[in-house]
Design a protein around this motif. Structure first.
Motif: not given
Length: 99
Positions: A2-4, A33-38, A70-76, A79-84
């Motif tokens: 998922l790309d955010l 291993h769960r995300w990539c950030f640019d 932010l690319r989430l490799l682990d979509e679980s 919810p943590l990011l939505d809270a931001s």
């Protein structure tokens, strides 16, 4: 996968809202291993213009705020990011693309 897209008033505000993406010294971690950030930063609204001799005619202007991808490799993690409160819809004309 998922790309955010992240938009904050400043980089400091983004770091305060997303501490899980920082190392112990407060620098951005670019991935796991769960995300990539640019971290994109400021986005140009109007590019600078120059005359034929290379003299600056008009300085570049920037859109307000600070941005990151932010690319989430682990979509679980979503919810943590939505809270931001920093997630935004995909921009219609992104300045960077994931390869």
């Amino acid at each position: 996968m998922l790309d955010l897209y992240i938009h904050a008033t400043t980089e400091a505000a983004a770091k305060a809202a997303l501490p899980a993406l920082l190392d112990t010294e407060g620098n951005w971690c670019l991935g796991s291993h769960r995300w990539c950030f640019d971290p994109v930063g400021a986005v140009v609204d109007t590019p600078a213009s120059f005359d034929a001799a290379g003299n600056l005619l008009a300085a570049a202007t920037f859109l307000p705020g600070w941005r990151g991808n932010l690319r989430l490799l682990d979509e679980s993690l979503l919810p943590l990011l939505d809270a931001s409160g920093l997630l935004i819809a995909a921009p219609s004309m992104p300045t960077r693309f994931w390869a």
